[in-house]
Design a protein around this motif. Structure first.
Motif, PDB file in Angstrom:
ATOM      1  N   MET A  85       0.855  -1.193   0.000  1.00 46.67           N
ATOM      2  CA  MET A  85       0.000   0.000   0.000  1.00 46.67           C
ATOM      3  C   MET A  85       0.889   1.240   0.000  1.00 46.67           C
ATOM      4  O   MET A  85       1.924   1.275   0.646  1.00 46.67           O
ATOM      5  CB  MET A  85      -0.880   0.002   1.252  1.00 46.67           C
ATOM      6  N   ILE A  86       0.478   2.173  -0.828  1.00 45.92           N
ATOM      7  CA  ILE A  86       1.232   3.423  -0.897  1.00 45.92           C
ATOM      8  C   ILE A  86       0.426   4.513  -0.184  1.00 45.92           C
ATOM      9  O   ILE A  86      -0.757   4.696  -0.428  1.00 45.92           O
ATOM     10  CB  ILE A  86       1.484   3.830  -2.348  1.00 45.92           C
ATOM     11  N   ARG A  87       1.045   5.166   0.734  1.00 46.88           N
ATOM     12  CA  ARG A  87       0.388   6.237   1.481  1.00 46.88           C
ATOM     13  C   ARG A  87       1.058   7.564   1.182  1.00 46.88           C
ATOM     14  O   ARG A  87       2.289   7.655   1.214  1.00 46.88           O
ATOM     15  CB  ARG A  87       0.465   5.947   2.986  1.00 46.88           C
ATOM     16  N   ILE A  88       0.247   8.524   0.847  1.00 46.93           N
ATOM     17  CA  ILE A  88       0.783   9.848   0.516  1.00 46.93           C
ATOM     18  C   ILE A  88       0.263  10.840   1.549  1.00 46.93           C
ATOM     19  O   ILE A  88      -0.932  10.915   1.841  1.00 46.93           O
ATOM     20  CB  ILE A  88       0.360  10.275  -0.890  1.00 46.93           C
ATOM     21  N   GLU A 125       4.940  13.586   1.216  1.00 48.12           N
ATOM     22  CA  GLU A 125       5.564  12.342   1.652  1.00 48.12           C
ATOM     23  C   GLU A 125       4.828  11.180   0.991  1.00 48.12           C
ATOM     24  O   GLU A 125       3.608  11.082   1.079  1.00 48.12           O
ATOM     25  CB  GLU A 125       5.465  12.246   3.175  1.00 48.12           C
ATOM     26  N   CYS A 129       4.833   7.120   0.913  1.00 52.14           N
ATOM     27  CA  CYS A 129       5.369   5.947   1.591  1.00 52.14           C
ATOM     28  C   CYS A 129       4.824   4.679   0.944  1.00 52.14           C
ATOM     29  O   CYS A 129       3.655   4.625   0.533  1.00 52.14           O
ATOM     30  CB  CYS A 129       4.967   5.933   3.072  1.00 52.14           C
ATOM     31  N   GLU A 161       4.007   1.121   1.975  1.00 50.03           N
ATOM     32  CA  GLU A 161       3.880   0.365   3.206  1.00 50.03           C
ATOM     33  C   GLU A 161       3.705  -1.127   2.880  1.00 50.03           C
ATOM     34  O   GLU A 161       2.926  -1.495   2.009  1.00 50.03           O
ATOM     35  CB  GLU A 161       2.684   0.881   4.016  1.00 50.03           C
TER      36      GLU A 161
END
Lengths: 421, 82
Positions: A1-4, B38, B40, B42
């Motif tokens: 999962m990509i979190r921005i 930012e 990320c 995860e």
């Protein structure tokens, strides 16, 4: 999962912007925790934090605060070292906009300003120089009935000088050193002349102390006391003696006081000369002896404060009433006194001749008059030139005959002044 | 994790997109001066989906000539403690 995650700029708070909202959120479970905006607490000069929240379309602070919070936190608990200021200010300078404090929307409550000393009511201090009484509306209203209304007030007005014993109410013509008059009545025809201290009744320029165009009256009081009046009250200044036969003294004297004495009786009233009653109330008849006030006759008594006696003015003494006398042979006619006297005489049991030494008792004052009137042609009385009697010649008094004697106090002799035979 | 920072001294926005045609109207995201983004990736031991992010897919452009941009990336590894 990509979190921005977008990280907002924190170093430039004055230009922070966000599409939706800018949030300062306290997290945690500590109930007493708060979210604070404050200046440097350690710097005493910069403790005030100004929060200026505005939008382009509507200026001003737009926040939703509970009424209770607003009252408790902002108003009721507002404290400051020097003062708490509420100031309406706006760049548009709208003169018609107000800064308002309202107790209730309906206006039924009061706005009270109080402190620990003044527990209720409004206590304010306004610079006196900023108050212009003339700017108040309704100045012509009769709102202050404790003051005299110069234009007059319905049902009339009462002006009372003081509230304590012996205090006064003064009316003055002018505050200037040169006085004028206090006019009485709308016509101004009666006046108090403050320059000369005179009072005019119907006279606007009085020439004497009391100057009246309509005369004056001294109200009369009837005195029904029988006998001789002693220390008679003089309050009214005019007494009608209806039953008295004499008066010896008048009470309540005062400097120059006038007292009218009127004989309302049917017999003469004796005014005693300087005797009887309180010494300072006594009367000096001016005749050196008692005088008689004939029925219907009046006399004015004025008080001589220098000699502390009443003095009679303008008196024409009335005749002393006396009972008829019968004189025995060599008898003496009795002169009872008084400045004028009418004696009816006759011989006792026939024609008689008066005493050759003392034909009549001595007079009491120089110039005293005695008229002898014969009452009988049978019982005549003859008076010869002898002793203390000095007629121009002997005279026998029959019915209707008269001879008048004057007392010559220097020689102690009765001298004839007039006869009618 | 990739961290893209726009210095506060920049004069305009920095646009971030997924192609070379990064323009104002079609950008993926924009950064005003002083802001940062930012990104990320995860992954967890539970799913272990082997997620990856290719930096070549990331395109950036500035609205004002001379503005700067800082791109940092960190390689994140996970290890199960025994």
């Amino acid at each position: 999962m990509i979190r921005i995650r977008k990280i907002k700029r924190l170093t430039g708070l004055f230009s922070v912007s966000d599409t939706d909202s800018i949030d300062l959120t306290k997290t945690g479970t500590l109930v007493s925790g708060v979210v604070r905006l404050s200046s440097d607490a350690a710097d005493a000069g910069y403790k005030v934090v100004a929060i200026d929240i505005r939008t382009g379309a509507s200026k001003g602070l737009r926040a939703q605060v509970s009424v209770e919070d607003l009252q408790d936190a902002a108003w009721l608990a507002g404290t400051d070292t020097n003062s708490i200021d509420f100031t309406y200010t706006d760049g548009s300078d709208q003169a018609t906009w107000d800064l308002r404090l309202s107790a209730t929307a309906a206006g039924a409550g009061f706005i009270k300003i109080s402190n620990s000393i003044i527990s209720s009511g409004l206590y304010g201090e306004i610079a006196q120089s900023s108050i212009d009484h003339g700017s108040v509306s309704g100045l012509t209203d009769d709102d202050h009935t404790q003051y005299l209304l110069l234009a007059g007030r319905a049902t009339g007005q009462v002006a009372i000088g003081g509230t304590g014993a012996g205090e006064t109410l003064k009316l003055q013509s002018t505050g200037h050193g040169t006085k004028g008059k206090v006019l009485l009545g709308a016509a101004g025809t009666s006046a108090y002349d403050e320059v000369n201290d005179r009072l005019g009744i119907g006279v606007s320029a009085p020439l004497v102390g009391v100057d009246t165009a309509y005369g004056f009256s001294i109200r009369q009081t009837a005195v029904a006391t029988v006998g001789t009046l002693s220390d008679q009250a003089s309050v009214s200044g005019h007494i009608l003696m209806t039953a008295a036969t004499g008066i010896g003294s008048i009470a309540d004297p005062a400097n120059g006081k006038h007292m009218w004495l009127v004989n309302g009786n049917t017999v003469p009233i004796k005014i005693t000369n300087n005797a009887g009653g309180t010494a300072a109330n006594r009367i000096i008849t001016g005749m050196g002896t008692d005088v008689w006030l004939a029925p219907g006759q009046s006399v004015l008594a004025m008080y001589d404060t220098t000699n502390t006696r009443w003095r009679l003015c303008g008196l024409l003494p009335g005749l002393l009433p006396a009972a008829a006398q019968t004189v025995a042979s060599a008898g003496t006619i009795v002169c009872a006194g008084g400045i004028r006297q009418l004696l009816r005489v006759a011989g006792n049991g026939g024609a008689q001749t008066a005493n050759a030494t003392t034909g009549m008792t001595a007079g009491t004052v120089d110039g005293q008059e005695v008229d002898l009137l014969g009452t009988s042609d049978t019982d005549t009385l003859t008076i010869t030139v002898a002793g203390n009697m000095a007629p121009n010649g002997s005279i026998t008094l029959g019915n209707g005959d008269i001879i008048r004697f004057l007392w010559d106090a220097t020689n102690s002799v009765w001298r004839e002044a007039y006869r009618s035979e | 994790m990739v961290l893209i920072e726009a210095p506060s001294t920049n004069g305009g926005a920095i646009y971030i997109g997924t192609s070379s045609a990064v323009i104002l109207a079609s950008n993926y995201h924009s950064l005003d001066p002083g802001e940062a983004l930012e990104i990320c990736v995860e992954d967890s031991l539970t799913d272990d989906d082997k997620a990856r992010f290719d930096l070549t897919d990331l395109w950036m452009d500035g609205a004002t000539t001379g503005d700067k941009l800082t791109v940092s990336y960190f390689l994140q590894t996970a290890r199960q403690l025994t």
